[in-house]
Write a protein that holds these residues in place. Structure first.
Motif, PDB file in Angstrom:
ATOM      1  N   GLY A  35     -37.886   4.190  39.316  1.00 37.06           N
ATOM      2  CA  GLY A  35     -39.159   3.830  38.155  1.00 37.06           C
ATOM      3  C   GLY A  35     -38.294   3.848  36.682  1.00 37.06           C
ATOM      4  O   GLY A  35     -39.086   3.850  35.783  1.00 37.06           O
ATOM      5  N   THR A  36     -37.141   3.855  36.611  1.00 44.16           N
ATOM      6  CA  THR A  36     -36.587   3.758  35.331  1.00 44.16           C
ATOM      7  C   THR A  36     -36.747   2.429  34.573  1.00 44.16           C
ATOM      8  O   THR A  36     -37.068   1.395  35.301  1.00 44.16           O
ATOM      9  CB  THR A  36     -35.034   4.057  34.998  1.00 44.16           C
ATOM     10  OG1 THR A  36     -34.694   4.384  34.162  1.00 44.16           O
ATOM     11  CG2 THR A  36     -34.142   3.012  35.675  1.00 44.16           C
ATOM     12  N   TYR A  37     -37.008   2.504  33.393  1.00 45.01           N
ATOM     13  CA  TYR A  37     -37.062   1.410  32.584  1.00 45.01           C
ATOM     14  C   TYR A  37     -35.844   0.728  31.920  1.00 45.01           C
ATOM     15  O   TYR A  37     -34.746   1.272  32.233  1.00 45.01           O
ATOM     16  CB  TYR A  37     -37.666   1.396  31.319  1.00 45.01           C
ATOM     17  CG  TYR A  37     -39.494   1.715  31.687  1.00 45.01           C
ATOM     18  CD1 TYR A  37     -40.249   0.739  31.674  1.00 45.01           C
ATOM     19  CD2 TYR A  37     -39.630   3.328  31.760  1.00 45.01           C
ATOM     20  CE1 TYR A  37     -41.591   1.308  32.090  1.00 45.01           C
ATOM     21  CE2 TYR A  37     -41.052   3.686  31.949  1.00 45.01           C
ATOM     22  CZ  TYR A  37     -41.907   2.604  32.241  1.00 45.01           C
ATOM     23  OH  TYR A  37     -43.151   2.839  32.445  1.00 45.01           O
ATOM     24  N   ALA A  95     -42.893   5.630  25.498  1.00 47.28           N
ATOM     25  CA  ALA A  95     -43.123   5.653  26.897  1.00 47.28           C
ATOM     26  C   ALA A  95     -41.858   5.604  27.577  1.00 47.28           C
ATOM     27  O   ALA A  95     -41.800   6.124  28.784  1.00 47.28           O
ATOM     28  CB  ALA A  95     -44.464   4.747  27.334  1.00 47.28           C
ATOM     29  N   GLU A  96     -41.106   4.641  27.138  1.00 48.00           N
ATOM     30  CA  GLU A  96     -40.020   3.897  27.871  1.00 48.00           C
ATOM     31  C   GLU A  96     -38.805   4.651  27.522  1.00 48.00           C
ATOM     32  O   GLU A  96     -37.706   4.701  28.063  1.00 48.00           O
ATOM     33  CB  GLU A  96     -39.740   2.529  27.692  1.00 48.00           C
ATOM     34  CG  GLU A  96     -40.947   1.554  28.179  1.00 48.00           C
ATOM     35  CD  GLU A  96     -42.105   1.515  27.145  1.00 48.00           C
ATOM     36  OE1 GLU A  96     -42.068   2.131  26.168  1.00 48.00           O
ATOM     37  OE2 GLU A  96     -42.702   0.795  27.512  1.00 48.00           O
ATOM     38  N   LYS A  97     -39.077   5.603  26.275  1.00 43.99           N
ATOM     39  CA  LYS A  97     -37.706   6.574  26.146  1.00 43.99           C
ATOM     40  C   LYS A  97     -36.638   5.652  25.874  1.00 43.99           C
ATOM     41  O   LYS A  97     -35.386   5.962  26.556  1.00 43.99           O
ATOM     42  CB  LYS A  97     -37.626   7.606  26.965  1.00 43.99           C
ATOM     43  CG  LYS A  97     -38.677   8.801  26.996  1.00 43.99           C
ATOM     44  CD  LYS A  97     -38.119  10.085  27.220  1.00 43.99           C
ATOM     45  CE  LYS A  97     -39.229  11.286  26.741  1.00 43.99           C
ATOM     46  NZ  LYS A  97     -40.621  10.827  26.347  1.00 43.99           N
ATOM     47  N   LEU A  98     -36.578   4.540  25.152  1.00 43.92           N
ATOM     48  CA  LEU A  98     -35.485   3.614  24.662  1.00 43.92           C
ATOM     49  C   LEU A  98     -35.676   3.284  23.551  1.00 43.92           C
ATOM     50  O   LEU A  98     -36.886   3.144  22.770  1.00 43.92           O
ATOM     51  CB  LEU A  98     -34.962   2.656  25.913  1.00 43.92           C
ATOM     52  CG  LEU A  98     -36.090   1.609  26.067  1.00 43.92           C
ATOM     53  CD1 LEU A  98     -36.173   0.419  25.252  1.00 43.92           C
ATOM     54  CD2 LEU A  98     -35.730   0.937  27.547  1.00 43.92           C
ATOM     55  N   ILE A  99     -34.519   2.654  22.795  1.00 47.39           N
ATOM     56  CA  ILE A  99     -34.316   2.247  21.540  1.00 47.39           C
ATOM     57  C   ILE A  99     -33.977   0.775  21.549  1.00 47.39           C
ATOM     58  O   ILE A  99     -33.099   0.655  22.250  1.00 47.39           O
ATOM     59  CB  ILE A  99     -33.241   3.234  20.775  1.00 47.39           C
ATOM     60  CG1 ILE A  99     -33.787   4.583  20.560  1.00 47.39           C
ATOM     61  CG2 ILE A  99     -33.330   2.315  19.288  1.00 47.39           C
ATOM     62  CD1 ILE A  99     -32.730   5.451  20.190  1.00 47.39           C
ATOM     63  N   VAL A 100     -34.660   0.218  20.461  1.00 51.25           N
ATOM     64  CA  VAL A 100     -34.578  -1.332  20.665  1.00 51.25           C
ATOM     65  C   VAL A 100     -34.295  -1.758  19.241  1.00 51.25           C
ATOM     66  O   VAL A 100     -35.191  -1.403  18.284  1.00 51.25           O
ATOM     67  CB  VAL A 100     -35.544  -2.066  21.128  1.00 51.25           C
ATOM     68  CG1 VAL A 100     -35.500  -3.755  21.040  1.00 51.25           C
ATOM     69  CG2 VAL A 100     -35.925  -1.654  22.672  1.00 51.25           C
ATOM     70  N   LEU A 133     -28.515  -4.242  22.161  1.00 47.43           N
ATOM     71  CA  LEU A 133     -29.420  -4.332  21.418  1.00 47.43           C
ATOM     72  C   LEU A 133     -30.435  -2.992  21.962  1.00 47.43           C
ATOM     73  O   LEU A 133     -31.642  -2.979  20.996  1.00 47.43           O
ATOM     74  CB  LEU A 133     -30.379  -5.638  21.258  1.00 47.43           C
ATOM     75  CG  LEU A 133     -29.613  -6.773  20.595  1.00 47.43           C
ATOM     76  CD1 LEU A 133     -30.133  -8.099  20.889  1.00 47.43           C
ATOM     77  CD2 LEU A 133     -29.524  -6.524  19.140  1.00 47.43           C
ATOM     78  N   THR A 189     -30.851   0.841  24.150  1.00 49.37           N
ATOM     79  CA  THR A 189     -30.298   2.039  24.929  1.00 49.37           C
ATOM     80  C   THR A 189     -30.521   2.046  26.293  1.00 49.37           C
ATOM     81  O   THR A 189     -31.730   1.070  26.599  1.00 49.37           O
ATOM     82  CB  THR A 189     -30.486   3.369  24.009  1.00 49.37           C
ATOM     83  OG1 THR A 189     -31.951   3.367  24.351  1.00 49.37           O
ATOM     84  CG2 THR A 189     -30.044   3.406  22.796  1.00 49.37           C
TER      85      THR A 189
END
Lengths: 144, 385
Positions: A31-33, A96-101, B245, B247
Motif C-alpha cells: 500500500g505504500t505510495y 495523504a501520501e506523506k511524501l514531499i515533491v 525530486l 522523498t
C-alpha cells in the motif's frame, strides 16, 4: 498554427489543465505510495510486490520548505525567459501520501511571499518549446 | 595533499603529488605498496573512472593490486574502506588511497548528453533544482524550526575562514567579517554566495597499513582508523536528498528512528565502540554553512536544535569545547569531490598527531568525519590515537 502540448516527462503527470495531478503508484502488496510511479519492484524492503496501481496524487499540499534560484541553473535546464528571471522553488508535503515533491512556484510569486506550511496546489505550465510542441511541466501555485 | 584551488591542470597531477607526499610522510617506498585504492572523478573522461590504475601508472607501475571507487562525495571513504578491508582481511600489509579532481567553474551539473531516465538530469531539466537549492531547503527548515539567523550562517563562515586562513592546503585563505558574508549576493534564499561551498581542484592521499607492518617498520606517529561507515538510508527516507525530486512515502511504513545522515555517523560510532561524547574534533561536510550546524546535531555532538547555541558560545571554534572543521572545511576548500573525504581524514591525522600548527585542537585524541553526496551515499570515518 498552435503547438501541441506534451508532457515534458511522460507518465509523471496528467495533462488535464483544469485539474492536473502528479501520477504516482500505490503498491498492491503493502500500500505504500511512490513518486515517480514504481514500475518494477516495491522499494519497501519488507515487501516483495511487483504489482502497482497508478494513482493520481493529492493536487494540494503544504510547503515543507522553499527557496529560489537567483542565478540561471546550468544545462540541461532550459530557461523560460531571456534574460533569466529568478524563480521560487517549493518542496511540498502531500498529507495523504506523506511524501514531499519539489517544484517551481508559478512566476507570480517570489520567495518573499512564501512561508512554511502555506497551502499550494498543482498547476501546469510551459517548461520550454520547440517549433511544434510545448513541453509541459508541473508548478506549485499559491492556493485560494 | 595537493593544495586546493582552481589550477586547471590534469587531476592526475594533484593525486600523484598528494600520494608522493603521503608516502614520504609515512616513510614508505612506493615500490613497497601492495594495493592502491583510487577515488574516481566523473568529470575527466575514462581515466577518471579507473583512478586506481591511473594513479598507479602515474606513480610507475609496480605490479600492485588496485581498486577504483565511485560513491559521489563519499568516494574517498569508499576508497579508504576498500584499502582497510583488504588489510584487515590479511591480503596486504600496506596500501595507498588517492583521490583528486579537476572541476569546471560554477554550479556542479550532470555530465553532458540527454538522459531522461537519470534523476540527476531530470531535476535540472524539469524544475531547475541545483545543489544549492537543496541546501537552501534544509537551511530554511533550520530557520523555521530552530531559529537559525542570517548572522548564525555568517558566523559559521567567519569561524571556518579564520581556520582556513591558517591552512596551507586551503583554497581560500582570507578572513571574513560578519558584514562581508551578510553582504555577499543571495544565491538560493536564505543562502548567500559565502554560505555555499565552491567547486575546486585538489588531491588528497593516505597511506594505510596493518599494525604489524607499522611495528616492523618502526613507523612513528601513526593514528588508527577505528571505523569507516558508508551506510545507506533506511526506507522510508523522508528527508529530501539530491538528486531526487520527491522523498519516499511514510504513509505505510513509519520513518526510521535514525534519519540517513545521523545513521551514517552512528554506524561508525558502533563499529568503533565509542560514542559522540568521546569525540574531541570533527570534520563535517559544510556544503553550506547551515549544513555544518545540521551535521553537528546529526553526529550527536549536541542535541537537536542546539547547534546554534554551540556556535554562538564559540564551542565549535578552535579552542572551544568541540572544534568543528578546524581545517576550514568546505567553506575554505571548495569541493574536490573524490578527494574531499580523504582530506577530512588527513586533517584529523594531523590534529591527532599534534601537527596542525596554529589550527591545533589541543589534546585531540579522537576525531570523526561526516560527509554526504548524491544517490544515498554518505560516509563517516573515526580516527583515534
Amino acid at each position: 498554427m498552435s503547438k501541441t502540448k506534451v508532457a515534458a516527462k511522460d507518465g509523471w503527470f496528467t495533462l488535464d489543465e483544469a485539474a492536473p495531478a502528479l501520477i504516482g503508484s500505490r503498491c498492491n502488496g503493502c500500500g505504500t505510495y511512490a513518486f515517480p510511479a514504481e514500475q518494477v519492484y516495491c522499494k519497501n524492503p519488507a515487501c516483495d510486490s511487483e504489482s502497482f496501481e497508478q494513482v493520481e496524487l493529492s493536487r494540494s499540499g503544504r510547503i515543507w520548505s522553499y527557496t529560489n534560484a537567483c542565478y540561471q541553473p546550468p544545462a540541461p535546464y532550459i530557461p523560460t525567459t531571456d534574460p533569466f528571471e529568478p524563480f521560487a522553488l517549493a518542496a511540498v508535503e502531500l498529507e495523504a501520501e506523506k511524501l514531499i515533491v519539489i517544484g517551481q512556484m508559478t512566476p507570480d510569486v517570489s520567495v518573499e511571499d512564501l512561508k512554511i506550511g502555506m497551502p499550494v496546489e498543482l498547476v501546469l505550465d510551459v517548461g520550454w518549446e520547440d517549433d511544434e510542441h510545448q513541453y509541459m511541466v508541473w508548478r506549485w501555485k499559491r492556493a485560494g | 595533499m595537493h593544495p586546493w584551488g582552481k589550477w586547471g591542470k590534469p587531476f592526475v597531477e594533484y593525486g600523484v603529488k598528494a600520494a608522493r607526499e603521503a608516502l614520504a610522510d609515512a616513510g614508505v617506498e612506493w615500490r613497497e605498496v601492495q594495493f592502491v585504492a583510487g577515488a574516481n572523478t566523473i568529470r575527466n573522461g575514462y581515466p577518471g573512472h579507473v583512478s586506481g590504475a591511473t594513479f598507479a601508472q602515474a606513480l610507475g607501475w609496480n605490479g600492485c593490486q588496485i581498486s577504483s571507487n565511485y560513491a559521489a562525495c563519499a568516494s574517498g571513504s569508499m576508497a579508504i574502506a576498500s584499502a582497510r578491508n583488504r588489510i584487515m582481511a590479511g591480503l596486504c600489509d600496506v596500501a595507498l588511497v588517492v583521490g583528486a579532481d579537476t572541476t569546471p567553474k560554477g554550479f556542479l551539473a550532470p555530465t553532458g548528453g540527454d538522459r531522461p531516465d537519470d534523476p540527476d538530469w531530470l531535476r535540472f531539466r524539469l524544475q531547475g533544482v541545483t545543489n544549492p537549492a537543496y541546501f537552501a531547503f534544509y537551511a530554511r527548515r533550520r530557520m523555521e524550526l530552530y531559529g537559525m539567523t542570517d548572522a548564525d550562517l555568517a558566523q559559521v563562515k567567519v569561524k571556518n575562514a579564520k581556520a582556513g586562513a591558517q591552512n596551507p592546503y586551503a583554497r581560500y585563505r582570507k578572513e571574513f567579517t560578519l558584514e562581508d558574508v551578510q553582504q555577499s549576493p543571495m544565491v538560493a534564499d536564505p543562502l548567500r554566495l559565502l554560505h555555499i561551498c565552491a567547486t575546486s581542484d585538489g588531491g588528497a592521499a593516505l597511506v594505510l597499513c596493518s599494525r604489524e607492518y607499522a611495528e616492523k617498520k618502526g613507523l612513528a606517529n601513526t593514528v588508527r582508523i577505528r571505523a569507516v561507515s558508508t551506510a545507506t538510508p533506511t526506507y522510508p527516507s523522508t528527508h529530501l536528498e539530491m538528486p531526487d525530486l520527491a522523498t519516499d512515502s511514510a504513509a505505510v511504513v513509519p520513518p526510521p528512528e535514525r534519519p540517513f545522515r545521523s545513521a551514517v555517523v552512528y554506524a561508525a560510532y558502533e563499529e568503533a565502540g565509542i560514542g559522540p561524547e568521546d569525540v574531541d574534533v570533527a570534520e563535517v561536510y559544510d556544503l553550506s554553512s547551515a549544513m555544518e550546524l545540521d551535521w553537528i546535531e546529526q553526529a550527536g555532538l549536541c542535541g537537536e536544535g542546539e547547534a546554534e547555541h554551540l556556535l554562538r558560545n564559540g564551542d565549535t571554534a578552535i579552542g572551544g569545547r568541540i572544534p568543528v572543521n578546524p581545517s576550514g572545511g568546505l567553506g575554505a576548500f571548495g569541493e574536490a569531490v573524490p578527494a574531499q573525504a580523504i582530506a577530512q581524514v588527513c586533517e584529523l591525522t594531523w590534529q591527532l598527531r599534534g601537527q596542525a600548527g596554529p589550527r591545533q585542537v589541543e589534546g585531540a585524541k579522537v576525531g570523526v568525519t561526516a560527509n554526504q553526496g548524491l544517490f544515498g551515499h554518505g560516509s563517516s570515518v573515526i580516527v583515534s590515537v
